[in-house]
Scaffold this motif. Structure first.
Motif, PDB file in Angstrom:
ATOM      1  N   GLN A 153      -4.310  10.224   8.915  1.00  0.00           N
ATOM      2  CA  GLN A 153      -4.470  11.660   9.143  1.00  0.00           C
ATOM      3  C   GLN A 153      -5.621  11.891  10.119  1.00  0.00           C
ATOM      4  OE1 GLN A 153      -4.513  13.017   4.732  1.00  0.00           O
ATOM      5  NE2 GLN A 153      -3.248  14.538   5.757  1.00  0.00           N
TER       6      GLN A 153
ATOM      7  N   PHE B  45       0.853  -1.189   0.000  1.00  0.00           N
ATOM      8  CA  PHE B  45       0.000   0.000   0.000  1.00  0.00           C
ATOM      9  C   PHE B  45       0.888   1.239   0.000  1.00  0.00           C
ATOM     10  CE2 PHE B  45      -2.809  -3.297   1.182  1.00  0.00           C
ATOM     11  CZ  PHE B  45      -4.078  -2.890   0.791  1.00  0.00           C
ATOM     12  N   ARG B  46       0.423   2.297  -0.671  1.00  0.00           N
ATOM     13  CA  ARG B  46       1.212   3.512  -0.813  1.00  0.00           C
ATOM     14  C   ARG B  46       0.468   4.664  -0.149  1.00  0.00           C
ATOM     15  NH1 ARG B  46       2.231   4.225  -6.920  1.00  0.00           N
ATOM     16  NH2 ARG B  46       4.340   4.876  -6.364  1.00  0.00           N
ATOM     17  N   GLN B  47       1.217   5.486   0.579  1.00  0.00           N
ATOM     18  CA  GLN B  47       0.577   6.544   1.374  1.00  0.00           C
ATOM     19  C   GLN B  47       0.237   7.766   0.520  1.00  0.00           C
ATOM     20  OE1 GLN B  47       2.922   7.888   4.719  1.00  0.00           O
ATOM     21  NE2 GLN B  47       1.149   8.764   5.750  1.00  0.00           N
ATOM     22  N   ILE B  48      -0.920   8.335   0.750  1.00  0.00           N
ATOM     23  CA  ILE B  48      -1.245   9.660   0.204  1.00  0.00           C
ATOM     24  C   ILE B  48      -1.665  10.559   1.364  1.00  0.00           C
ATOM     25  CG2 ILE B  48      -2.041   8.723  -2.015  1.00  0.00           C
ATOM     26  CD1 ILE B  48      -4.930   9.566  -1.084  1.00  0.00           C
ATOM     27  N   GLU B  49      -1.695  11.880   1.100  1.00  0.00           N
ATOM     28  CA  GLU B  49      -2.275  12.813   2.057  1.00  0.00           C
ATOM     29  C   GLU B  49      -3.205  13.769   1.317  1.00  0.00           C
ATOM     30  OE1 GLU B  49       0.839  12.760   5.759  1.00  0.00           O
ATOM     31  OE2 GLU B  49       0.539  14.644   4.728  1.00  0.00           O
ATOM     32  N   THR B  50      -4.306  14.101   1.957  1.00  0.00           N
ATOM     33  CA  THR B  50      -5.255  15.053   1.378  1.00  0.00           C
ATOM     34  C   THR B  50      -5.393  16.226   2.344  1.00  0.00           C
ATOM     35  OG1 THR B  50      -7.167  13.974   2.396  1.00  0.00           O
ATOM     36  CG2 THR B  50      -6.499  13.171   0.223  1.00  0.00           C
ATOM     37  N   PRO B  51      -5.909  17.372   1.861  1.00  0.00           N
ATOM     38  CA  PRO B  51      -5.995  18.549   2.741  1.00  0.00           C
ATOM     39  C   PRO B  51      -6.998  18.360   3.877  1.00  0.00           C
ATOM     40  CG  PRO B  51      -6.515  19.120   0.446  1.00  0.00           C
ATOM     41  CD  PRO B  51      -6.390  17.645   0.506  1.00  0.00           C
ATOM     42  N   ALA B  52      -6.755  19.039   4.989  1.00  0.00           N
ATOM     43  CA  ALA B  52      -7.700  19.017   6.112  1.00  0.00           C
ATOM     44  C   ALA B  52      -9.043  19.607   5.697  1.00  0.00           C
ATOM     45  CB  ALA B  52      -7.120  19.803   7.290  1.00  0.00           C
ATOM     46  N   MET B  53      -8.981  20.667   4.862  1.00  0.00           N
ATOM     47  CA  MET B  53     -10.205  21.325   4.406  1.00  0.00           C
ATOM     48  C   MET B  53     -10.643  20.742   3.071  1.00  0.00           C
ATOM     49  SD  MET B  53      -9.512  25.344   5.222  1.00  0.00           S
ATOM     50  CE  MET B  53      -7.903  25.487   4.468  1.00  0.00           C
ATOM     51  N   GLU B  54     -11.915  20.430   2.945  1.00  0.00           N
ATOM     52  CA  GLU B  54     -12.506  20.053   1.665  1.00  0.00           C
ATOM     53  C   GLU B  54     -13.625  21.044   1.368  1.00  0.00           C
ATOM     54  OE1 GLU B  54     -11.915  17.482  -0.497  1.00  0.00           O
ATOM     55  OE2 GLU B  54     -10.531  16.195   0.637  1.00  0.00           O
TER      56      GLU B  54
ATOM     57  N   HIS C  64      -8.062  12.518  -9.635  1.00  0.00           N
ATOM     58  CA  HIS C  64      -6.749  12.153 -10.190  1.00  0.00           C
ATOM     59  C   HIS C  64      -6.803  10.887 -11.035  1.00  0.00           C
ATOM     60  CE1 HIS C  64      -4.743  15.165  -7.638  1.00  0.00           C
ATOM     61  NE2 HIS C  64      -5.585  14.796  -6.693  1.00  0.00           N
TER      62      HIS C  64
ATOM     63  N   ARG D  56     -13.000  11.220  -3.522  1.00  0.00           N
ATOM     64  CA  ARG D  56     -12.795  12.472  -4.262  1.00  0.00           C
ATOM     65  C   ARG D  56     -11.424  12.464  -4.936  1.00  0.00           C
ATOM     66  NH1 ARG D  56      -8.859  15.564  -3.856  1.00  0.00           N
ATOM     67  NH2 ARG D  56      -8.932  15.604  -1.587  1.00  0.00           N
ATOM     68  N   TYR D  57     -10.391  11.993  -4.232  1.00  0.00           N
ATOM     69  CA  TYR D  57      -9.021  11.929  -4.773  1.00  0.00           C
ATOM     70  C   TYR D  57      -8.970  11.024  -6.003  1.00  0.00           C
ATOM     71  CZ  TYR D  57      -3.939  11.075  -4.852  1.00  0.00           C
ATOM     72  OH  TYR D  57      -2.619  10.972  -5.225  1.00  0.00           O
TER      73      TYR D  57
ATOM     74  N   TYR E 261      -7.359  10.593  14.888  1.00  0.00           N
ATOM     75  CA  TYR E 261      -6.720  10.049  13.697  1.00  0.00           C
ATOM     76  C   TYR E 261      -7.472   8.837  13.176  1.00  0.00           C
ATOM     77  CZ  TYR E 261      -2.426  12.764  13.367  1.00  0.00           C
ATOM     78  OH  TYR E 261      -1.527  13.768  13.157  1.00  0.00           O
TER      79      TYR E 261
END
Lengths: 459, 459
Positions: free
Chosen positions: B128, B38-47, B114, B109-110, B145
């Motif tokens: 997160q 598995f590969r890590q991603i990060e998304t913004p706190a605000m959507e 993408h 959404r990501y 978290y």
């Protein structure tokens, strides 16, 4: 198909490769902080607005993201307040909480709130995102990480020396050649006193801070506009043009500031820090006294630092300094602190621009088993378990789709080795291992595959 | 002194010890996720609120933290709107952004945003914080978290099998004995169809989910109240009381659902997953078919999982399942996904309650040099540099204060070894090393100290 969803302007998604590279930066900084005995804390994303407001100047207050009160947030509001109040006053009635703007104010709040549990000196580090409602532009984001280390409760210059060592160690590990600029706010105050305008210290430091950007003429014009006399300006000239080694500059400044005790104290402090870091094993990067270094934040009171990359054009990539009364704003005066902060986004740009990210910061899976059907996949699942017990990151392609598609997946994910185990290999207890870089293919036992990949991983 | 500052209710500060313990949990989960590719991603706190609203039901919408628009947020608002609109409608006019409520919707959404850059299947993990304006209470926080891993773009049950292996591996590494409960939404749908009330599937699963809490009588009362017939309820009884091994339960269910193709498919799926994980090396924890397992979230469509700690009374500490149309809400239908999520706060409580945190998860500094004055401290700074080059986390106490205070610091921070280097030791090139646990003190060379501490660290 519906319109693509989007994220708020100024925020970012981080892809697997970007996240792995960012983690490489964060973990390098974290490892060095820990090596120097700093201990990590975390604070909430939301703070009470009473904690945040009034700490960053009027401009900063406007850049705070405010959280709408939950539930029936208008209940206690008279209708005329809603209709007639200014946005600022109305926001204060609608919101009690905001997102943190930096890590420094929450840290000061933490120290005061938990002072009875803390053993001073308190050496803490913190790596968390902060949020600012800034106008988004290239290199400026509304959400970004800060990586801060601070010591509170100790006046010793050993702390300053260790922070310089930390900067040196972090950038050595990252492979970025840097210059560490050092100055002292007391020297700057001494200069202001010397030219007879102590109340102009803020204007002077802000103007000197722009020397790189607007040049000596620009600085001069700005200082004149701020009301500094032509005579005072004249006295500033030799100081701005000072050259030579650190020792030469310090000796010259000692003469210039001979009658200004505060200025001499600043020179003593810089000299002591330089002696501590240049003593013994020394550093791999140069530390340079830079009298034009002022730093924007006005809470610094002693040594200040800034770090510039030598081989890549970008603003400072780390900075910090000594502040004497950070927790005073929360009712706990007299605690001195000194800290450093790394700019992760700019460091990312430097590493990317100089192609310095190590391959290990990006690769995830080392081995992919191709899926030839249900029986083979079940067999490969067992082989994969054996690989993972050896610490080798391994995947089994989940679907028995065309070989071409599975190989495309391996390529897209940067998987360096692919294992092909069909009916023949199953019968013989072997693995056909393909090196995706060279294209070379070998028939090996499971053990031999594990040995080979474990060796590659430890290379 | 002023009143102590505070943080918003439902949020938490994490002390150095708590942060180190939490990092131990996160890094264990992260390591296992990576081991499985598995590969890590990060998304913004605000959507954007348009991304978040309508995805968590009416209750969920109310629990979203909303961010007040920046600048003159009232400008485009007619005064009468401010005065007369409902809080919900007014909030929609005042706020465009909100804090993420979970990691699943941002992930969907990501993937849609993408999709042109992604190679399917996409195996991502994400660790997160999320925010919910829930009423704070014991064990429930407004910021916490989540630790999610999901595969999208693959229907294969190999994914379910690997997620069960991941759960087994994570809890084995943490030393927590668990039971992994498995069920399948298609079996539950089959049951609903069997009793002639397919439209009641939601009521039935929600009620069954409460079996532990309110007992069979409570569930029965709830289902009657929801309009289920007494006859249908009668048919539910034997299913809820099913006992035996997984194979026995599956065989019994196969007879009960013989005429219901969807139900049989669910049984096939569970059987296939159990065969894959029980095959070969097997697991260290038991996987149990549990027909009362329903899970609250209604987007699951296939296998569902939940993990219970065996030796500590607490709710489920991990859970997940298969969902067939997560990205459909953002206009990209037909992508199947399956995921798992670990509950870090509950896992923390289990590890603390069973005293399972390893010492290495808490200790930071291994060696503290006592400060006897300026000359000694400068000497110790060099020795500390030598220790750090050997990877030993080392501090030099920054101030030459009373010995008692320095030893108190070492004790409070849990530092296991203290080095005393006074004038005599400096002259002889030795270090007097004190073991803080045993009180034993030895005179050693710097090399010998480094060897001893490096050996302790690798123990």
């Amino acid at each position: 198909m519906a319109q693509k969803p989007a994220i708020p302007k100024g925020t970012r998604d981080f892809s697997p490769v970007e996240t792995a590279r960012r983690n490489y930066i964060f973990s390098t900084i974290r490892d060095v902080y820990a090596l120097y005995g700093f201990r990590q804390i975390e604070t909430p994303a939301m703070e009470n607005l009473s904690t945040l407001m009034g700490k960053y100047g009027e401009e900063g207050d406007k850049l705070l993201f405010k959280i709408l009160n939950s539930g029936d947030f208008t209940r206690s509001l008279p209708a005329e307040a809603l209709a007639s109040e200014s946005p600022q006053r109305l926001a204060a009635r609608l919101c009690e909480k905001g997102l943190r703007y930096d890590l420094t104010v929450p840290f000061a709040r933490y120290v005061v709130q938990h002072r009875d549990e803390l053993q001073l000196p308190f050496k803490r580090y913190q790596i968390q995102p902060v949020w600012r409602a800034d106008r988004p532009q290239k290199g400026r984001y509304r959400e970004f990480y800060q990586c801060d280390a601070d010591v509170v409760g100790s006046d010793s210059l050993l702390n300053e020396a260790e922070l310089v060592q930390i900067v040196d160690e972090v950038f050595s590990r990252l492979g970025i050649r840097v210059a560490v600029k050092i100055n002292n706010r007391k020297i700057l105050s001494g200069i202001a006193e010397l030219i007879g305008a102590p109340e102009k210290i803020v204007d002077i430091t802000v103007a000197i801070d722009k020397l790189d950007k607007i040049g000596p003429d620009g600085v001069q014009a700005e200082l004149l506009a701020s009301g500094l006399s032509a005579e005072a300006l004249e006295q500033l000239q030799p100081i701005l043009a000072l050259t030579g080694t650190n020792a030469e500059k310090l000796a010259a400044m000692r003469r210039v500031l001979a009658a200004i005790p505060a200025g001499l104290k600043g020179i003593d402090e810089v000299e002591a820090v330089l002696a501590l870091v240049e003593d013994g094993d020394g550093l791999r990067n140069a530390v340079e006294l830079d009298l034009t270094l002022a730093r924007g934040l006005n809470y610094y009171t002693g040594c200040i630092f800034e770090v510039k990359a030598l081989d890549f054009p970008i603003g400072s990539i780390a900075g910090g300094g000594r502040y004497d009364n950070l927790t005073g704003i929360f009712g706990l005066p007299g605690l001195s602190g000194v800290g450093i902060s790394f700019g992760a986004d700019r460091i990312y740009d430097v590493l990317a621009g100089l192609d310095l990210f190590p391959a290990s910061a990006e690769s995830a899976t080392q081995l992919l088993f191709i899926n030839f059907g249900a029986a083979e996949a079940a067999h490969c699942l067992r082989l994969a378990a054996a690989m993972r017990r050896r610490g080798i990151a391994t995947e089994v392609y989940p679907d028995a789709v065309k070989m071409k598609k599975q190989m495309a997946y391996a390529n897209a994910c940067g998987v360096p080795y692919v294992a092909l185990v069909g009916a023949d290999e199953m019968r013989d207890g072997l693995v056909s291992l393909k090196n995706m870089t060279t294209g070379e293919q070998q028939m090996l036992t499971t053990e031999a595959v594990a040995d080979l990949l474990a060796a590659v991983a430890n290379d």
